[in-house]
Scaffold this active site. Structure first.
Site, mmCIF file in Angstrom:
data_model
loop_
_atom_site.group_PDB
_atom_site.id
_atom_site.type_symbol
_atom_site.label_atom_id
_atom_site.label_comp_id
_atom_site.label_asym_id
_atom_site.label_seq_id
_atom_site.Cartn_x
_atom_site.Cartn_y
_atom_site.Cartn_z
ATOM 1 C CE1 TYR A 245 6.755 60.568 49.563
ATOM 2 C CE2 TYR A 245 5.445 59.017 50.818
ATOM 3 C CZ TYR A 245 5.930 59.470 49.610
ATOM 4 O OH TYR A 245 5.566 58.821 48.460
ATOM 5 C CG HIS B 153 10.665 57.623 46.669
ATOM 6 N ND1 HIS B 153 10.421 58.352 47.800
ATOM 7 C CD2 HIS B 153 9.573 57.782 45.887
ATOM 8 C CE1 HIS B 153 9.230 58.922 47.712
ATOM 9 N NE2 HIS B 153 8.703 58.595 46.554
HETATM 10 N N1 NAP Z 1 6.016 56.494 45.175
HETATM 11 C C1 NAP Z 1 5.867 57.733 44.784
HETATM 12 O O1 NAP Z 1 6.715 58.301 44.079
HETATM 13 C C2 NAP Z 1 4.634 58.487 45.187
HETATM 14 C C3 NAP Z 1 4.314 59.711 44.569
HETATM 15 C C4 NAP Z 1 3.160 60.363 44.949
HETATM 16 C C5 NAP Z 1 2.332 59.834 45.944
HETATM 17 N N2 NAP Z 1 2.679 58.660 46.552
HETATM 18 C C6 NAP Z 1 1.839 58.083 47.654
HETATM 19 O O2 NAP Z 1 0.485 58.060 47.272
HETATM 20 C C7 NAP Z 1 -0.308 58.714 48.275
HETATM 21 C C8 NAP Z 1 -1.581 59.265 47.667
HETATM 22 O O3 NAP Z 1 -1.296 60.121 46.592
HETATM 23 P P1 NAP Z 1 -1.995 61.515 46.270
HETATM 24 O O4 NAP Z 1 -2.199 62.307 47.507
HETATM 25 O O5 NAP Z 1 -1.197 62.118 45.182
HETATM 26 O O6 NAP Z 1 -3.376 61.115 45.618
HETATM 27 P P2 NAP Z 1 -4.849 60.701 45.961
HETATM 28 O O7 NAP Z 1 -4.938 59.832 47.155
HETATM 29 O O8 NAP Z 1 -5.389 60.203 44.667
HETATM 30 O O9 NAP Z 1 -5.591 62.094 46.242
HETATM 31 C C9 NAP Z 1 -5.610 62.787 47.447
HETATM 32 C C10 NAP Z 1 -6.649 63.908 47.313
HETATM 33 O O10 NAP Z 1 -7.964 63.334 47.188
HETATM 34 C C11 NAP Z 1 -8.828 63.905 48.152
HETATM 35 N N3 NAP Z 1 -9.698 62.836 48.648
HETATM 36 C C12 NAP Z 1 -9.329 61.651 49.227
HETATM 37 N N4 NAP Z 1 -10.406 60.921 49.542
HETATM 38 C C13 NAP Z 1 -11.486 61.632 49.158
HETATM 39 C C14 NAP Z 1 -12.889 61.398 49.228
HETATM 40 N N5 NAP Z 1 -13.403 60.282 49.761
HETATM 41 N N6 NAP Z 1 -13.721 62.365 48.719
HETATM 42 C C15 NAP Z 1 -13.222 63.492 48.183
HETATM 43 N N7 NAP Z 1 -11.904 63.776 48.103
HETATM 44 C C16 NAP Z 1 -11.045 62.851 48.588
HETATM 45 C C17 NAP Z 1 -7.934 64.453 49.244
HETATM 46 O O11 NAP Z 1 -8.512 65.582 49.826
HETATM 47 P P3 NAP Z 1 -9.022 65.576 51.375
HETATM 48 O O12 NAP Z 1 -7.811 65.737 52.209
HETATM 49 O O13 NAP Z 1 -9.952 66.740 51.432
HETATM 50 O O14 NAP Z 1 -9.731 64.273 51.588
HETATM 51 C C18 NAP Z 1 -6.668 64.839 48.477
HETATM 52 O O15 NAP Z 1 -6.794 66.147 47.973
HETATM 53 C C19 NAP Z 1 0.654 59.716 48.908
HETATM 54 O O16 NAP Z 1 0.278 60.104 50.209
HETATM 55 C C20 NAP Z 1 1.947 58.902 48.923
HETATM 56 O O17 NAP Z 1 1.962 58.029 50.035
HETATM 57 C C21 NAP Z 1 3.798 57.975 46.182
#
Ligand code: NAP
Length: 306
Positions: free
Chosen positions: A78, A136
């Site tokens: 990351y 991962h």
């Molecule tokens: N293990 C794996 O292979 C893997 C793969 C992918 C992700 N992950 C983990 O999962 C985490 C989260 O995943 P993700 O970023 O894909 O998805 P997510 O948390 O579902 O979505 C993030 C998005 O939602 C918006 N958001 C968050 N809270 C909000 C709210 N209260 N109101 C409106 N918009 C909101 C954010 O924008 P704003 O910045 O404007 O709030 C951002 O664009 C990653 O950081 C990582 O740690 C793990």
């Protein structure tokens, strides 16, 4: 903060902040020359959003504990997020927060010993133990051997719990054949558009805790446009993101959310003061269309995923 007890008795918080950033090094002020080059490059590509997002994620991490969250998801893959966590949490006592980090694919592809990868993670994080250490991705031809290495690290006490990420039922069944210790956690893409009922049942039976990533499906247009979701938001007086995160909590998942704004961070943590009724839970369950928004571990290019 509510906690979940893993199969080995170790307790971890019930909600987690995802710290996936693009490039931490370049958001550091001291690297001025590199930083200017990076900013110019992103401006030329009309892509300054990524740079701004990284800065926002760092700010959210620095203020995470005061806003109620003490659990962080990161990985060797990351963009320097592990180092970012060390810098952001330097004033926080180690036993006040929890870290989940992951052994990346390029290490698996290069056959780097798990111990070496873990030691680098601990160095970057500035910690002497990891709460949850996972693979991962189940890299084909590699992940079973790496699972055996994680078991050894667990026995030595360097990691409090071990797990996997992106494992489907068939991967877990393969692990079960060779495992002395079963994964305690499986971190997978899971949200109302991809609710993974079968995997959740299987994991419940095997006492594997689900951590849900992309937990709000990044507020995908199909969720935003859903009249059923709108109804639940209206009834509860809560935002879409809060309703989805609450659905995870009541479904038994540990949701991982990412945000680059303190306002959204605070909103996302305000989900412990209301409950969804059985009917509202069923409404959200009914939205599932098995729609994956990220990579599929049965069809992906491992080296492209860190
Ligand atoms: N293990 C794996 O292979 C893997 C793969 C992918 C992700 N992950 C983990 O999962 C985490 C989260 O995943 P993700 O970023 O894909 O998805 P997510 O948390 O579902 O979505 C993030 C998005 O939602 C918006 N958001 C968050 N809270 C909000 C709210 N209260 N109101 C409106 N918009 C909101 C954010 O924008 P704003 O910045 O404007 O709030 C951002 O664009 C990653 O950081 C990582 O740690 C793990």
């Amino acid at each position: 903060m509510e906690y979940k007890t893993l199969s080995n008795g170790y307790k971890i918080p019930s909600i987690c902040f995802g710290t996936d950033i693009v490039n931490y090094e370049l958001s550091l002020k001291k690297r001025t020359a590199q930083r200017i080059k990076y900013i110019l490059k992103t401006i030329l590509r009309r892509d300054t959003r990524k740079f701004k997002r990284d800065k926002g994620i760092v700010e959210c991490t620095v203020h995470s504990l005061e806003n109620g969250c003490n659990f962080f998801d990161t990985s060797r893959a990351y963009g320097g997020s592990e180092r970012m966590l060390q810098d952001s949490l330097k004033k926080v006592k180690r036993d006040s927060y929890y870290i989940c980090t992951k052994l990346n694919n390029s290490a698996q592809l290069k056959d780097i010993p798990a111990r070496t990868v873990l030691e680098e993670s601990m160095k970057q994080l500035g910690v002497d133990y990891i709460d949850v250490y996972m693979l991962h991705w189940p890299v084909e031809g590699k992940y079973l051997g790496y699972w055996k290495q994680l078991e050894e690290l667990y026995k030595e006490g360097k990691v409090k719990a071990i797990g996997v990420s992106n494992c489907k039922i068939h991967h877990l069944k393969e692990i079960e054949k060779i495992a002395e210790i079963m994964p305690m956690v499986d971190e997978v893409e899971l949200h109302p558009l991809l609710s993974e009922a079968e995997l959740r049942d299987y994991c419940r039976e095997k006492k594997i805790q689900i951590m849900a990533y992309t937990s709000t499906a990044r507020l995908d247009f199909r969720i935003k446009a859903s009249k059923r979701m709108e109804q639940v938001c209206r009834e509860t007086g809560k935002s879409l993101s809060q309703v989805i995160l609450r659905w995870h909590i009541q479904s038994g998942n540990i949701p991982i959310f990412n945000t680059s704004t303190i306002k959204h961070f605070k909103d996302n943590m305000e989900i412990f003061d209301f409950t969804l009724s059985d009917n509202q839970m069923k409404i959200i369950d009914s939205i599932n269309i098995n729609a994956r928004t990220r990579y599929d571990s049965d069809n992906c290019e491992w080296d492209r995923l860190g």
